[in-house]
Design a protein around this motif. Sequence first.
Motif, PDB file in Angstrom:
ATOM      1  N   GLU A 148     -93.475-130.914 -23.750  1.00 55.07           N
ATOM      2  CA  GLU A 148     -93.119-129.874 -22.556  1.00 55.07           C
ATOM      3  C   GLU A 148     -92.551-129.967 -20.828  1.00 55.07           C
ATOM      4  OE1 GLU A 148     -96.664-127.104 -22.389  1.00 55.07           O
ATOM      5  OE2 GLU A 148     -96.627-127.077 -24.416  1.00 55.07           O
ATOM      6  N   VAL A 149     -92.546-131.336 -21.332  1.00 60.67           N
ATOM      7  CA  VAL A 149     -92.098-131.777 -19.549  1.00 60.67           C
ATOM      8  C   VAL A 149     -91.331-132.421 -20.270  1.00 60.67           C
ATOM      9  CG1 VAL A 149     -93.179-133.283 -17.711  1.00 60.67           C
ATOM     10  CG2 VAL A 149     -94.541-132.391 -18.893  1.00 60.67           C
ATOM     11  N   VAL A 150     -90.270-131.473 -19.783  1.00 59.56           N
ATOM     12  CA  VAL A 150     -88.530-131.427 -19.317  1.00 59.56           C
ATOM     13  C   VAL A 150     -87.740-130.165 -18.875  1.00 59.56           C
ATOM     14  CG1 VAL A 150     -86.929-131.780 -21.128  1.00 59.56           C
ATOM     15  CG2 VAL A 150     -88.672-132.336 -21.736  1.00 59.56           C
ATOM     16  N   LEU A 151     -87.051-131.375 -18.089  1.00 64.04           N
ATOM     17  CA  LEU A 151     -86.157-130.499 -16.440  1.00 64.04           C
ATOM     18  C   LEU A 151     -85.166-129.780 -17.374  1.00 64.04           C
ATOM     19  CD1 LEU A 151     -85.379-132.857 -14.229  1.00 64.04           C
ATOM     20  CD2 LEU A 151     -87.496-131.791 -13.511  1.00 64.04           C
ATOM     21  N   LYS A 152     -85.759-127.875 -17.698  1.00 64.33           N
ATOM     22  CA  LYS A 152     -85.148-127.134 -18.405  1.00 64.33           C
ATOM     23  C   LYS A 152     -85.423-125.874 -17.291  1.00 64.33           C
ATOM     24  CE  LYS A 152     -86.408-126.455 -22.276  1.00 64.33           C
ATOM     25  NZ  LYS A 152     -86.408-126.354 -23.620  1.00 64.33           N
ATOM     26  N   ASN A 153     -84.456-124.654 -17.943  1.00 66.26           N
ATOM     27  CA  ASN A 153     -84.710-123.660 -16.876  1.00 66.26           C
ATOM     28  C   ASN A 153     -86.062-123.679 -17.737  1.00 66.26           C
ATOM     29  OD1 ASN A 153     -82.757-122.899 -14.768  1.00 66.26           O
ATOM     30  ND2 ASN A 153     -81.355-123.292 -16.074  1.00 66.26           N
ATOM     31  N   GLY A 154     -87.058-122.401 -16.858  1.00 64.91           N
ATOM     32  CA  GLY A 154     -88.293-121.280 -17.494  1.00 64.91           C
ATOM     33  C   GLY A 154     -89.235-122.347 -17.543  1.00 64.91           C
ATOM     34  N   THR A 155     -89.290-123.925 -17.776  1.00 61.36           N
ATOM     35  CA  THR A 155     -90.650-124.799 -17.896  1.00 61.36           C
ATOM     36  C   THR A 155     -91.241-125.097 -16.737  1.00 61.36           C
ATOM     37  OG1 THR A 155     -89.262-126.677 -16.802  1.00 61.36           O
ATOM     38  CG2 THR A 155     -89.369-126.073 -19.853  1.00 61.36           C
ATOM     39  N   GLU A 156     -92.536-124.967 -16.438  1.00 60.66           N
ATOM     40  CA  GLU A 156     -92.517-125.251 -15.097  1.00 60.66           C
ATOM     41  C   GLU A 156     -92.865-126.033 -14.689  1.00 60.66           C
ATOM     42  OE1 GLU A 156     -97.390-125.439 -15.473  1.00 60.66           O
ATOM     43  OE2 GLU A 156     -97.126-122.677 -16.729  1.00 60.66           O
ATOM     44  N   ALA A 157     -92.356-127.303 -14.827  1.00 58.54           N
ATOM     45  CA  ALA A 157     -91.818-128.518 -14.939  1.00 58.54           C
ATOM     46  C   ALA A 157     -90.663-128.652 -13.629  1.00 58.54           C
ATOM     47  CB  ALA A 157     -92.391-129.516 -15.992  1.00 58.54           C
ATOM     48  N   PHE A 158     -89.520-127.410 -14.374  1.00 54.28           N
ATOM     49  CA  PHE A 158     -88.703-127.623 -13.799  1.00 54.28           C
ATOM     50  C   PHE A 158     -88.645-127.126 -12.850  1.00 54.28           C
ATOM     51  CE2 PHE A 158     -85.343-124.934 -13.198  1.00 54.28           C
ATOM     52  CZ  PHE A 158     -84.109-126.273 -12.220  1.00 54.28           C
ATOM     53  N   GLN A 204     -76.151-131.473 -16.879  1.00 47.01           N
ATOM     54  CA  GLN A 204     -74.682-131.835 -17.779  1.00 47.01           C
ATOM     55  C   GLN A 204     -75.453-132.832 -18.912  1.00 47.01           C
ATOM     56  OE1 GLN A 204     -73.603-134.597 -14.137  1.00 47.01           O
ATOM     57  NE2 GLN A 204     -73.158-133.031 -12.932  1.00 47.01           N
ATOM     58  N   ASP A 205     -74.374-132.921 -19.414  1.00 42.53           N
ATOM     59  CA  ASP A 205     -74.447-133.602 -21.072  1.00 42.53           C
ATOM     60  C   ASP A 205     -75.156-132.553 -21.861  1.00 42.53           C
ATOM     61  OD1 ASP A 205     -72.574-135.191 -19.970  1.00 42.53           O
ATOM     62  OD2 ASP A 205     -73.739-136.908 -19.513  1.00 42.53           O
ATOM     63  N   ASN A 206     -74.976-131.502 -22.522  1.00 46.23           N
ATOM     64  CA  ASN A 206     -75.859-130.416 -22.834  1.00 46.23           C
ATOM     65  C   ASN A 206     -77.266-130.740 -22.863  1.00 46.23           C
ATOM     66  OD1 ASN A 206     -73.966-130.184 -24.935  1.00 46.23           O
ATOM     67  ND2 ASN A 206     -74.316-131.958 -26.391  1.00 46.23           N
ATOM     68  N   GLY A 207     -77.787-130.828 -21.322  1.00 48.94           N
ATOM     69  CA  GLY A 207     -78.945-130.924 -21.045  1.00 48.94           C
ATOM     70  C   GLY A 207     -79.538-131.528 -20.382  1.00 48.94           C
ATOM     71  N   THR A 208     -79.188-132.947 -21.275  1.00 47.34           N
ATOM     72  CA  THR A 208     -79.766-134.207 -21.250  1.00 47.34           C
ATOM     73  C   THR A 208     -79.711-135.457 -19.760  1.00 47.34           C
ATOM     74  OG1 THR A 208     -77.916-135.448 -21.857  1.00 47.34           O
ATOM     75  CG2 THR A 208     -79.305-135.064 -23.512  1.00 47.34           C
ATOM     76  N   LYS A 209     -79.429-133.641 -18.468  1.00 48.77           N
ATOM     77  CA  LYS A 209     -78.945-135.175 -17.795  1.00 48.77           C
ATOM     78  C   LYS A 209     -78.785-133.252 -16.136  1.00 48.77           C
ATOM     79  CE  LYS A 209     -76.540-139.227 -18.356  1.00 48.77           C
ATOM     80  NZ  LYS A 209     -75.434-139.920 -17.956  1.00 48.77           N
ATOM     81  N   PHE A 211     -80.187-136.879 -12.088  1.00 47.14           N
ATOM     82  CA  PHE A 211     -81.381-137.277 -13.024  1.00 47.14           C
ATOM     83  C   PHE A 211     -80.836-137.518 -14.685  1.00 47.14           C
ATOM     84  CE2 PHE A 211     -82.182-135.346  -8.687  1.00 47.14           C
ATOM     85  CZ  PHE A 211     -83.381-136.703  -8.573  1.00 47.14           C
ATOM     86  N   PHE A 212     -81.958-137.855 -14.726  1.00 46.21           N
ATOM     87  CA  PHE A 212     -82.075-137.640 -16.632  1.00 46.21           C
ATOM     88  C   PHE A 212     -83.698-136.373 -16.818  1.00 46.21           C
ATOM     89  CE2 PHE A 212     -80.558-141.801 -16.827  1.00 46.21           C
ATOM     90  CZ  PHE A 212     -79.670-141.497 -17.825  1.00 46.21           C
ATOM     91  N   THR A 213     -83.219-135.247 -17.454  1.00 41.52           N
ATOM     92  CA  THR A 213     -83.776-134.738 -18.152  1.00 41.52           C
ATOM     93  C   THR A 213     -85.223-134.874 -18.775  1.00 41.52           C
ATOM     94  OG1 THR A 213     -83.199-133.842 -19.777  1.00 41.52           O
ATOM     95  CG2 THR A 213     -81.594-132.811 -17.748  1.00 41.52           C
TER      96      THR A 213
END
Length: 469
Positions: free
Chosen positions: A42-52, A105-110, A217-219
């Motif tokens: 769950e702790v990933v830098l991705k749109n819609g997450t609380e972490a992001f 970038q890079d399919n959401g990995t960065k 940053f790495f996500t």
Amino acid sequence: MLLRSCCIYSIGVFSILLLISGIALVLSNVFPHFVQSVVEKEVVLKNGTEAFEAWENPPAPIYMQFYFFNLTNPMEVLDGDRPAVIEIGPYTYREYRPMEQVDFQDNGTKVAAVNTKTYIFQRNMSRGPESDLIRTVNIPAMTVMEQFKDHAIIANLISSYMKGTGEGLFTTHTVGELLWGYEDGLLKALKTLKPELDDVFGLFYKTNASNDGDYVFFTGQQNYKDFSRVDTWNSKSTLNWWSSDECNMINGTNGAFFHPVITKNETLYMFSSDLCRSLYALYEEDVTVKGIPGYLFSPPSKVFANHTVNPANAGFCVPAGNCLGSGVLNVSLCKQGAPIIMSPPHFYQADEKFVQDVFGMRPKKEEHQTTIVINPVNYCESFSFFFFSQTGNVRTVILPVVYINESVVIDDASARKLKAIVVKQNVVANIPFMLIGLGIVLGGVFMFLMCRQKVPNSTTDEQQPLLSS
């Protein structure tokens, strides 16, 4: 009677199964591993997450406090006496630091972003107004004297100008001017000779409503330990100021966020553009902040130690071989040539000679130590207290000018949310112990029912002869 016995024995069997299951789950750590795996995903830098959302716009209030060292004996210093300073502060600013220009970038990995910082003065949290006067070393004069020491003509012009205007090695300016910039007469005069020279000087000139560079940053999508780790800064994966590859490495996050599921034996790496280097922190003790358990991490003295104590720091000696001592860092190469030394406040963890060279230095661990407190499993913004000193070098003395306390403590709303998560985490993690406890209770019930079943039968057998007579 048969049905009753079956029920009793069923309770006994069930209690044994619960005990075996609970013990097996404890030994295998199934539920703690389950909690950790959920957090890691769950702790990933991705749109819609609380972490992001927390990463993009930190909810907790951040404060930047400046403490100045007012020089009280400038004439005596010029005569060779030990400088005497008095700490004046804090002058507090509310810091806003959203991530902007966010680009995955890079399919959401960065994810690329700039960290824009804006500072708003907080008079009610400050010692005085920004108009308070501070006497300190004349950094612009020291800078140009250092830069043009090998140019005899310009050096003589600088000397003549300073004598003619009465400008010396020490100057008095307001807090606002020292921090955010003022037009300097010497720099303005030199600009006629070198048009590219900026005639405005400030310790944090051009940093308000600005950013410290482009980050990637790495996500954490591929590996949770890469969450918010810096990949590149200003399109570079390494620095070029220091004299060794190790010292030029960009390691860790930017210090505001760390990956989830942190253990006590981990090393937390951080890159600080202000310090022009990477550093790390180690676990010190368990603490509680607003009722939330956490681990306190702090950079050990080895991080800022001289190369004789920590050979890995030899690369921070610039030029190569020119080492100042433990607890201080020459950052002139990354500060446009200004003779600036970084150090913990009051030379905390530095060589004793630096403390003794300036009257008024009182290093204390509880006041001047850099600390980071993190909840070990669930992600939350770190409560970070970052300190450093900027100093001007007057002859052979490192004179302290200002130190900074940048702090953030989790806000009440986030604290309540995290408390609820901690409670849920503890409930899930303790399910095996609940099973063991329930198994013990049912085992006790089974033993009680078994004893009760035998006692009435024995009593009835003893009374039968009396009844027959």
